[in-house]
Design a protein around this motif. Structure first.
Motif, PDB file in Angstrom:
ATOM      1  N   ASN A  70     -12.841   0.126 -12.213  1.00 29.94           N
ATOM      2  CA  ASN A  70     -11.745  -0.852 -12.776  1.00 29.94           C
ATOM      3  C   ASN A  70     -10.715  -1.103 -11.883  1.00 29.94           C
ATOM      4  O   ASN A  70      -9.522  -1.631 -12.190  1.00 29.94           O
ATOM      5  CB  ASN A  70     -11.254  -0.131 -13.942  1.00 29.94           C
ATOM      6  N   ILE A  71     -10.899  -0.315 -10.635  1.00 28.40           N
ATOM      7  CA  ILE A  71      -9.597  -0.800  -9.677  1.00 28.40           C
ATOM      8  C   ILE A  71     -10.004  -2.072  -8.804  1.00 28.40           C
ATOM      9  O   ILE A  71     -10.964  -2.024  -8.175  1.00 28.40           O
ATOM     10  CB  ILE A  71      -9.565   0.207  -8.639  1.00 28.40           C
ATOM     11  N   SER A  72      -8.886  -2.888  -8.866  1.00 26.64           N
ATOM     12  CA  SER A  72      -9.321  -4.197  -8.164  1.00 26.64           C
ATOM     13  C   SER A  72      -9.466  -4.173  -6.808  1.00 26.64           C
ATOM     14  O   SER A  72      -8.666  -3.441  -6.078  1.00 26.64           O
ATOM     15  CB  SER A  72      -8.164  -5.262  -8.542  1.00 26.64           C
ATOM     16  N   LYS A  73     -10.459  -4.954  -6.248  1.00 25.31           N
ATOM     17  CA  LYS A  73     -10.819  -4.754  -4.742  1.00 25.31           C
ATOM     18  C   LYS A  73      -9.461  -5.513  -4.055  1.00 25.31           C
ATOM     19  O   LYS A  73      -9.211  -5.034  -2.812  1.00 25.31           O
ATOM     20  CB  LYS A  73     -11.940  -5.272  -4.288  1.00 25.31           C
ATOM     21  N   ASP A  74      -8.800  -6.341  -4.744  1.00 31.96           N
ATOM     22  CA  ASP A  74      -7.721  -7.041  -4.058  1.00 31.96           C
ATOM     23  C   ASP A  74      -6.784  -6.049  -3.535  1.00 31.96           C
ATOM     24  O   ASP A  74      -5.680  -6.581  -2.738  1.00 31.96           O
ATOM     25  CB  ASP A  74      -7.172  -8.157  -5.033  1.00 31.96           C
ATOM     26  N   ILE A  75      -6.523  -5.210  -4.407  1.00 28.96           N
ATOM     27  CA  ILE A  75      -5.355  -4.066  -4.060  1.00 28.96           C
ATOM     28  C   ILE A  75      -5.665  -3.499  -2.722  1.00 28.96           C
ATOM     29  O   ILE A  75      -4.818  -3.089  -2.081  1.00 28.96           O
ATOM     30  CB  ILE A  75      -5.457  -2.922  -5.262  1.00 28.96           C
ATOM     31  N   TYR A  76      -6.904  -2.973  -2.656  1.00 28.54           N
ATOM     32  CA  TYR A  76      -7.317  -2.420  -1.328  1.00 28.54           C
ATOM     33  C   TYR A  76      -7.174  -3.446  -0.183  1.00 28.54           C
ATOM     34  O   TYR A  76      -6.721  -2.956   1.006  1.00 28.54           O
ATOM     35  CB  TYR A  76      -8.956  -1.830  -1.333  1.00 28.54           C
ATOM     36  N   GLU A  77      -7.567  -4.537  -0.435  1.00 33.33           N
ATOM     37  CA  GLU A  77      -7.371  -5.413   0.694  1.00 33.33           C
ATOM     38  C   GLU A  77      -5.955  -5.817   1.202  1.00 33.33           C
ATOM     39  O   GLU A  77      -5.796  -5.832   2.320  1.00 33.33           O
ATOM     40  CB  GLU A  77      -7.993  -6.920   0.233  1.00 33.33           C
ATOM     41  N   ALA A  78      -5.144  -5.697   0.034  1.00 34.56           N
ATOM     42  CA  ALA A  78      -3.776  -6.123   0.367  1.00 34.56           C
ATOM     43  C   ALA A  78      -3.119  -5.139   0.940  1.00 34.56           C
ATOM     44  O   ALA A  78      -2.276  -5.140   2.170  1.00 34.56           O
ATOM     45  CB  ALA A  78      -3.027  -6.322  -0.865  1.00 34.56           C
ATOM     46  N   ALA A  79      -3.857  -3.761   0.797  1.00 32.15           N
ATOM     47  CA  ALA A  79      -3.115  -2.526   1.420  1.00 32.15           C
ATOM     48  C   ALA A  79      -3.691  -2.465   2.920  1.00 32.15           C
ATOM     49  O   ALA A  79      -3.004  -2.149   3.714  1.00 32.15           O
ATOM     50  CB  ALA A  79      -3.434  -1.222   0.463  1.00 32.15           C
ATOM     51  N   ALA A  80      -4.918  -2.915   3.285  1.00 35.09           N
ATOM     52  CA  ALA A  80      -5.458  -2.958   4.270  1.00 35.09           C
ATOM     53  C   ALA A  80      -4.702  -3.771   5.258  1.00 35.09           C
ATOM     54  O   ALA A  80      -4.711  -3.639   6.415  1.00 35.09           O
ATOM     55  CB  ALA A  80      -7.145  -3.241   4.301  1.00 35.09           C
ATOM     56  N   VAL A  81      -4.497  -4.908   4.579  1.00 31.08           N
ATOM     57  CA  VAL A  81      -3.337  -6.101   5.598  1.00 31.08           C
ATOM     58  C   VAL A  81      -2.100  -5.572   5.926  1.00 31.08           C
ATOM     59  O   VAL A  81      -1.720  -5.461   7.055  1.00 31.08           O
ATOM     60  CB  VAL A  81      -3.126  -7.312   4.632  1.00 31.08           C
ATOM     61  N   ASP A  82      -1.809  -4.450   5.148  1.00 35.71           N
ATOM     62  CA  ASP A  82      -0.447  -3.772   5.525  1.00 35.71           C
ATOM     63  C   ASP A  82      -0.613  -2.614   6.527  1.00 35.71           C
ATOM     64  O   ASP A  82       0.424  -1.935   6.794  1.00 35.71           O
ATOM     65  CB  ASP A  82       0.225  -3.268   4.290  1.00 35.71           C
ATOM     66  N   GLY A  83      -1.850  -2.379   6.870  1.00 36.39           N
ATOM     67  CA  GLY A  83      -2.278  -1.299   7.882  1.00 36.39           C
ATOM     68  C   GLY A  83      -2.678  -0.051   7.229  1.00 36.39           C
ATOM     69  O   GLY A  83      -2.944   0.868   7.686  1.00 36.39           O
ATOM     70  N   ALA A  84      -2.734   0.074   5.847  1.00 35.09           N
ATOM     71  CA  ALA A  84      -3.216   1.289   5.249  1.00 35.09           C
ATOM     72  C   ALA A  84      -4.797   1.520   5.437  1.00 35.09           C
ATOM     73  O   ALA A  84      -5.390   0.345   5.236  1.00 35.09           O
ATOM     74  CB  ALA A  84      -2.780   1.208   3.843  1.00 35.09           C
ATOM     75  N   LYS A  85      -5.195   2.721   5.673  1.00 33.93           N
ATOM     76  CA  LYS A  85      -6.800   2.891   5.731  1.00 33.93           C
ATOM     77  C   LYS A  85      -7.026   4.447   5.526  1.00 33.93           C
ATOM     78  O   LYS A  85      -5.977   5.331   5.690  1.00 33.93           O
ATOM     79  CB  LYS A  85      -7.041   2.418   6.962  1.00 33.93           C
ATOM     80  N   GLY A  86      -8.088   4.665   5.333  1.00 30.46           N
ATOM     81  CA  GLY A  86      -8.570   6.017   5.108  1.00 30.46           C
ATOM     82  C   GLY A  86      -7.900   6.808   3.927  1.00 30.46           C
ATOM     83  O   GLY A  86      -7.880   6.416   2.821  1.00 30.46           O
ATOM     84  N   PHE A  87      -7.506   7.965   4.195  1.00 25.38           N
ATOM     85  CA  PHE A  87      -6.939   8.940   3.382  1.00 25.38           C
ATOM     86  C   PHE A  87      -5.473   8.239   2.754  1.00 25.38           C
ATOM     87  O   PHE A  87      -5.312   8.286   1.569  1.00 25.38           O
ATOM     88  CB  PHE A  87      -6.588  10.102   3.997  1.00 25.38           C
ATOM     89  N   THR A  88      -4.968   7.363   3.493  1.00 19.29           N
ATOM     90  CA  THR A  88      -3.679   6.611   2.951  1.00 19.29           C
ATOM     91  C   THR A  88      -4.052   5.987   1.846  1.00 19.29           C
ATOM     92  O   THR A  88      -3.319   5.905   0.754  1.00 19.29           O
ATOM     93  CB  THR A  88      -3.054   5.765   4.129  1.00 19.29           C
ATOM     94  N   LEU A  89      -5.209   5.433   1.764  1.00 17.70           N
ATOM     95  CA  LEU A  89      -5.772   4.320   0.662  1.00 17.70           C
ATOM     96  C   LEU A  89      -5.951   5.179  -0.495  1.00 17.70           C
ATOM     97  O   LEU A  89      -5.695   4.916  -1.522  1.00 17.70           O
ATOM     98  CB  LEU A  89      -6.959   3.413   1.025  1.00 17.70           C
ATOM     99  N   PHE A  90      -6.506   6.384  -0.149  1.00 14.94           N
ATOM    100  CA  PHE A  90      -7.129   7.275  -1.245  1.00 14.94           C
ATOM    101  C   PHE A  90      -5.832   7.968  -2.026  1.00 14.94           C
ATOM    102  O   PHE A  90      -5.722   7.961  -3.191  1.00 14.94           O
ATOM    103  CB  PHE A  90      -7.883   8.286  -0.795  1.00 14.94           C
ATOM    104  N   ARG A  91      -4.957   8.345  -1.335  1.00 16.59           N
ATOM    105  CA  ARG A  91      -3.703   8.968  -1.769  1.00 16.59           C
ATOM    106  C   ARG A  91      -2.680   7.956  -2.431  1.00 16.59           C
ATOM    107  O   ARG A  91      -2.437   8.341  -3.634  1.00 16.59           O
ATOM    108  CB  ARG A  91      -2.949   9.860  -0.412  1.00 16.59           C
ATOM    109  N   ASN A  92      -2.705   6.733  -2.121  1.00 14.83           N
ATOM    110  CA  ASN A  92      -1.588   5.882  -2.497  1.00 14.83           C
ATOM    111  C   ASN A  92      -2.035   4.972  -3.357  1.00 14.83           C
ATOM    112  O   ASN A  92      -1.315   4.133  -4.077  1.00 14.83           O
ATOM    113  CB  ASN A  92      -0.934   5.279  -1.425  1.00 14.83           C
ATOM    114  N   ILE A  93      -3.450   4.591  -3.417  1.00 13.78           N
ATOM    115  CA  ILE A  93      -3.996   3.735  -4.381  1.00 13.78           C
ATOM    116  C   ILE A  93      -5.276   4.424  -5.329  1.00 13.78           C
ATOM    117  O   ILE A  93      -4.875   4.461  -6.649  1.00 13.78           O
ATOM    118  CB  ILE A  93      -4.786   2.337  -3.595  1.00 13.78           C
ATOM    119  N   THR A  94      -6.213   5.112  -4.671  1.00 16.93           N
ATOM    120  CA  THR A  94      -7.103   5.343  -5.448  1.00 16.93           C
ATOM    121  C   THR A  94      -6.651   6.358  -6.624  1.00 16.93           C
ATOM    122  O   THR A  94      -7.076   6.390  -7.861  1.00 16.93           O
ATOM    123  CB  THR A  94      -8.108   6.084  -4.752  1.00 16.93           C
TER     124      THR A  94
END
Length: 293
Positions: free
Chosen positions: A182-206
């Motif tokens: 149910n988590i939109s892939k667009d959110i991950y893509e937008a965060a990746a554009v801002d430089g977020a990756k790995g554990f940062t994505l997990f902690r702040n989005i997932t």
């Protein structure tokens, strides 16, 4: 207005009446009758029911066996909730990734959940067996001393809990998979554009986006652990020396083994309020986190 609408749709009651009657007889009535019998001294069989007020509850605070039961139950809850949710989330993230055969693996992981609890308990009792258990036979091949997994009062509860974890972790996994989908892939893509990756994505989005799944799993897992009966009763019957006795088996033994139905009901009432309080605390905690800032 609502009563008028309900009366107009009264024919629907015909369809729900059978289930409602069964629910009232086998769930609601026993629950309220337990509140009454918790205030009595009754053996569960005779016609003489002696009202004693709150004496059963007063005895709870003096009963050393209940204190051990409470300790065991809390150990069960903590280990069950922590380990099931950690491995449930880990498995969900692995099986939600693009790995080969993930649908087959999901089905295989879910098999323990659909097995009856008694079957799972007997299976693991055989695996843990001291003389001919699979684990001890393996230890014998390695010339390692045999371990009395469910016969040693110091470790028995941990291996009963392990059985429960093995059966129900995949249930948590399925709920987490649903949450991840149910988590939109667009959110991950937008965060990746801002430089977020790995554990940062997990902690702040997932993790924040999985809050509803966390809440459901926490509530179901905690209630399941508090009400645990099947595995303990089948594998150890609360032994050795009450070292694996939990609240549900304590209720059974007091009411039916020792014919102290009133005291058993008193423990049941305590369990009811434990579950009620824990559910309210978890709900309130997660609702605050989910509330808009």
């Amino acid at each position: 207005m609502k009563m008028k609408r309900l009366w107009k749709e009264r024919h629907y009651l015909v369809f729900i009446a059978p289930a409602l009657v069964v629910y009232l007889i086998f769930s609601i009535y026993p629950m309220f009758s337990s509140f009454y019998y918790s205030l009595t001294d009754w053996d569960g069989y005779s016609v003489n029911v002696k009202f004693i007020g709150l004496k059963n509850f007063a005895y709870l605070f003096k009963d050393d066996s209940f204190k051990m039961t409470l300790r065991n139950t809390l150990i069960f809850v903590v280990m069950d909730v922590v380990i099931q949710n950690i491995f449930g989330l880990l498995n969900a993230m692995i099986l939600e990734s693009r790995i080969y055969g993930r649908n087959v693996m999901r089905a295989l992981f879910f098999i323990p959940v659909v097995l009856p609890a008694v079957v799972v308990s007997y299976l693991w009792t055989y695996i843990y067996g001291y003389n001919d258990g699979i684990l001890n036979e393996f230890f014998a091949m390695l010339h390692v001393s045999r371990v009395d997994f469910i016969g040693d009062k110091n470790i028995a509860i941990f291996f009963v809990i392990l059985t429960e974890i093995w059966q129900w972790t995949s249930y948590r996994m399925v709920i987490y998979i649903s949450g991840l989908q149910n988590i939109s892939k667009d959110i991950y893509e937008a965060a990746a554009v801002d430089g977020a990756k790995g554990f940062t994505l997990f902690r702040n989005i997932t993790v924040p986006m999985l809050a509803p799944a966390f809440k459901i799993n926490m509530i179901l897992c905690t209630i399941g652990a508090l009400k645990q009966f099947d595995a303990v009763f089948t594998m150890t019957n609360g032994g050795p020396g009450n070292s694996t006795e939990v609240i549900a088996t304590k209720i059974f033994h007091e009411a039916f083994s020792y014919s102290d139905y009133g005291y058993g009901c008193a423990i049941g009432v305590v369990l009811f309020f434990f579950i009620l309080i824990v559910t309210l605390v978890i709900n309130t905690s997660f609702n605050k986190r989910e509330a808009p800032q």
